[in-house]
Design an enzyme around this catalytic site. Structure first.
Site, PDB file in Angstrom:
ATOM      1  N   CYS B 123       5.686  97.825 119.109  1.00  0.00           N
ATOM      2  CA  CYS B 123       5.377  99.171 119.604  1.00  0.00           C
ATOM      3  C   CYS B 123       3.867  99.415 119.524  1.00  0.00           C
ATOM      4  O   CYS B 123       3.274  99.935 120.459  1.00  0.00           O
ATOM      5  CB  CYS B 123       6.152 100.224 118.836  1.00  0.00           C
ATOM      6  N   SER B 156      12.495 106.919 112.407  1.00  0.00           N
ATOM      7  CA  SER B 156      12.494 106.024 113.559  1.00  0.00           C
ATOM      8  C   SER B 156      12.330 104.573 113.126  1.00  0.00           C
ATOM      9  O   SER B 156      12.276 103.681 113.960  1.00  0.00           O
ATOM     10  CB  SER B 156      11.360 106.405 114.518  1.00  0.00           C
ATOM     11  N   ALA B 157      12.260 104.334 111.823  1.00  0.00           N
ATOM     12  CA  ALA B 157      12.083 102.966 111.338  1.00  0.00           C
ATOM     13  C   ALA B 157      13.395 102.462 110.759  1.00  0.00           C
ATOM     14  O   ALA B 157      13.799 102.857 109.663  1.00  0.00           O
ATOM     15  CB  ALA B 157      10.988 102.917 110.274  1.00  0.00           C
ATOM     16  N   GLY B 158      14.071 101.635 111.523  1.00  0.00           N
ATOM     17  CA  GLY B 158      15.364 101.101 111.072  1.00  0.00           C
ATOM     18  C   GLY B 158      15.179  99.938 110.118  1.00  0.00           C
ATOM     19  O   GLY B 158      14.048  99.583 109.763  1.00  0.00           O
ATOM     20  N   THR B 161      12.842  97.011 111.242  1.00  0.00           N
ATOM     21  CA  THR B 161      11.417  97.342 111.132  1.00  0.00           C
ATOM     22  C   THR B 161      10.962  97.185 109.683  1.00  0.00           C
ATOM     23  O   THR B 161       9.928  96.591 109.395  1.00  0.00           O
ATOM     24  CB  THR B 161      11.166  98.805 111.566  1.00  0.00           C
ATOM     25  N   ARG B 162      11.755  97.733 108.772  1.00  0.00           N
ATOM     26  CA  ARG B 162      11.362  97.747 107.352  1.00  0.00           C
ATOM     27  C   ARG B 162      11.332  96.337 106.748  1.00  0.00           C
ATOM     28  O   ARG B 162      10.460  96.021 105.956  1.00  0.00           O
ATOM     29  CB  ARG B 162      12.316  98.654 106.567  1.00  0.00           C
ATOM     30  N   ASN B 164      10.756  93.676 108.468  1.00  0.00           N
ATOM     31  CA  ASN B 164       9.884  92.816 109.276  1.00  0.00           C
ATOM     32  C   ASN B 164       8.439  93.296 109.369  1.00  0.00           C
ATOM     33  O   ASN B 164       7.757  93.045 110.350  1.00  0.00           O
ATOM     34  CB  ASN B 164      10.425  92.725 110.711  1.00  0.00           C
ATOM     35  N   ASN B 270       7.633 105.191 119.268  1.00  0.00           N
ATOM     36  CA  ASN B 270       7.462 103.776 118.943  1.00  0.00           C
ATOM     37  C   ASN B 270       8.619 102.928 119.447  1.00  0.00           C
ATOM     38  O   ASN B 270       8.420 101.829 119.962  1.00  0.00           O
ATOM     39  CB  ASN B 270       7.284 103.603 117.423  1.00  0.00           C
TER      40      ASN B 270
END
Lengths: 342, 287
Positions: B123, B156-158, B161-162, B164, B270
């Site tokens: 993003c 918005s951070a699944g 994301t966390r 990686n 994002n």
């Protein structure tokens, strides 16, 4: 009164970097490490104010690289352990590897407490490399609520195999009663080493640390003369003295510590940035009241000066934005909007 | 044409809805391997063409498929491509994970040619590279260093994301270097827990070797409005703006990205810029 073993971890050369715009030099690190070791300090943390890999235009450029800082400290320290602070998002795995190569002993991986699961890959990496890894709940007040969300965050770290956890009062908002409640509740549920990192915005950092220790913290972070972000940290020289009065053995040589406190400001004489004793100004008091990161103070000062804004107004504006540690880049956006409205 | 979406996380589900809206696809199939996950439940509730048969299910349905979207994680992407690479010669694979598989594509920059395996970077990359590229072209050797800080809402951070974050940073930096040829760069990411959630906001810092000239500043302002109008075609609420410079050797540009609000809340710009870019690219693919 206090039975737990106590280890004081000295964060002067890391959190203190916030107070001098990350300008602590190689010479200061060398001199400080040698003197602190003579005073029998057991753990010394070194680095950019926001930790490993955080030197940047948005937060502040370090005068020296992580590698220079860490190798200088490593060379100067004979007995004391060398520790670092690492926030995933600023630092990355390759930074951790560099720190391992520099001989760092303790890896303190932390994030804003609400987002603690972002430590996952760094903690896993440290476990794989078999280095000592601690978890740090930064901005811990964000998970201090009726639902006791902090217990869930502690559980996450414990499940990841973290054996030592630091409760970090990054905003300097906690009062002794909060500390008693937090540590009592964690101790009831988890078998884990605990530590506390205070900030002195409300003038309670030393007493918060004493209470944290009384209710289960084995490690207390402190810095010489309170030298740290915003209103400063728990003042190491006071803490060690008070602990001695409470018959708590820290093995710290108080006379050596006082000499270090006296000589410390002179280290900065040749430095561009003027040394200033940390002090809780009205803006720091307000910053804590809004639950903002203590480290914002220097950025807010800089930009409100440039934009000709009142620093108290400036803190109000970013307080409303609910910015968290690491969002230094957005301070200017908030202040610009404030300026436009005028 | 037909497409397959792998992964039922926030990105996969939003992609499904955007594919439906685009009317490019006759059949959309969405796969994961855990029918008890939140995403799977959502797919079933919304009566999506969903299966929990995972990668084996994908392989069985490849025949009439033109595009495969991978909306899993960096680690799963490596496994998936190992399995699929030999089976997708005449198909397009669009990688929405932060893994390094595929050729980097930014719809704003590469408009006509789509590689068979596309990497949509991240993003932060999708958002900032058009700006970095234009500024680099204007400043040339006067540009010393670029820094990107992306701020995203915690909601918005699944999980992907966390888990990686390192892959996110590495892949974003690698793509910036490769596409814009700026070598001294730094990428950082912040997750903000504020309520109500904050819109995705990016800060770009350009450090120059000397004070910025009026002419360069004017050129940059013009190119910023060109970027805004062109990206608005697929991302209507993308907005880059210059901050009046405080330090003359540092140029600051912020980019706010607000999403379409399909399945994702609008603050999750994002995630939305990833799904919007993916679907926008698919417009130029035909059977």
């Amino acid at each position: 009164m206090i039975k737990n073993k106590l280890i004081i971890s000295d964060v002067t050369l890391r959190d203190g970097n916030h107070a001098v715009n990350h300008s602590i030099s190689r010479e200061i690190i060398k001199k400080y490490c040698e003197e602190a070791e003579k005073a029998n300090i057991k753990i010394i943390e070194v680095g950019h104010g926001n930790g490993l890999g955080a030197s940047s235009l948005s937060i502040g450029k370090s005068l020296i690289t992580d590698k220079v800082a860490l190798t200088t400290a490593r060379k100067a320290l004979k007995k004391a352990k060398l520790s670092i602070h690492s926030i995933p998002g600023f630092s990355r795995i390759t930074d951790l590897q560099k720190a391992i190569d520099c001989g760092v002993d303790i890896f303190r991986i932390g994030t804003n407490s609400t987002e603690i699961d972002t430590v996952y890959s760094q903690v896993k990496f440290c476990n794989k490399k078999k280095v000592e890894v601690w978890g740090v709940l930064m901005m811990a007040h964000l998970v201090y609520n009726k639902k006791k969300d902090y217990l869930k965050k502690i559980k996450y770290l414990v499940d990841l195999g973290v054996k030592t956890i630091i409760i970090m009062d990054s905003a300097g908002i906690f009062l002794p009663g909060d500390i008693k409640e937090i540590f009592t509740n964690i101790k009831k549920k988890f078998k884990v080493n605990l530590g506390f990192h205070g900030h002195n915005n409300f003038g309670t950092a030393v007493w918060n640390s004493v209470i944290a220790h009384k209710y289960g913290a084995k490690i207390i972070d402190a810095s010489i003369k309170g030298f740290g972000a915003g209103a400063g940290n728990t003042q190491l020289d006071i803490l060690a003295t008070v602990m001695a009065r409470l018959n708590m053995k820290t093995n710290i040589n108080l006379n050596r510590l006082y000499s270090l406190a006296k000589v410390f400001p002179t280290y900065f004489k040749k430095n561009v940035i003027k040394y200033k004793n940390p002090y809780s100004e009205p803006k720091n008091i307000m910053s804590a009241n809004y639950g903002l990161f203590s480290g914002f103070a220097s950025k807010v000062d800089y930009y409100s000066d440039k934009l000709n804004l009142d620093d108290i107004e400036a803190f109000k504006a970013i307080g409303k934005k609910k910015l968290v540690a690491g969002q230094e880049d957005l301070i200017i956006n908030a202040l610009y909007n404030l300026k436009k409205k005028k | 044409m037909n497409c397959i979406i792998i992964g039922t996380g926030k990105i996969g589900v939003d992609l499904y809805i955007k594919c439906l809206k685009s009317k490019n696809f006759k059949r959309i199939f969405i796969f994961n391997q855990d029918k008890n996950s939140e995403g799977a439940k959502y797919c079933l509730k919304k009566k999506f063409n969903y299966s929990s048969k995972g990668i084996e299910g994908v392989i069985k349905n490849l025949k009439d498929t033109k595009i495969i979207f991978d909306a899993t994680s960096a680690k799963s992407n490596i496994f998936i491509l190992k399995k699929l690479r030999k089976l997708i010669n005449n198909k397009y694979f669009i990688n929405l994970t932060p893994s390094i598989n595929g050729e980097y594509v930014i719809p704003y920059i590469n408009t006509n040619k789509i590689p068979q395996i596309t990497n949509l970077i991240t993003c932060g990359g999708q958002t900032s590279i058009p700006v970095i590229n234009e500024v680099k072209n204007i400043l040339g050797p006067k540009l010393k260093y670029v820094e990107l800080v992306s701020n995203i809402a915690a909601k918005s951070a699944g999980k992907a994301t966390r888990d990686n974050i390192d892959e996110y940073i590495t892949n974003t930096e690698r793509a910036i270097r490769k596409i814009t040829k700026v070598n001294k760069i730094k990428v950082m990411i912040n997750i903000n827990p504020a309520e109500p959630p904050v819109n995705m906001m990016n800060s770009l810092f350009f450090e120059l070797t000397k004070d910025i000239s009026k002419e360069d500043l004017k050129k940059i302002k013009n190119s910023i409005s060109k970027i805004n109008s062109r990206i608005k075609i697929y991302m209507p609420k993308y907005n880059a703006s210059i901050f009046e410079t405080i330090e003359k050797k540092i140029l600051r540009i912020s980019i706010e990205v607000i999403g379409h609000g399909d399945s994702l809340p609008t603050y999750a710009g994002n995630l939305d810029i990833m799904t919007s870019s993916a679907v926008h690219l698919s417009n130029s693919i035909h059977d």
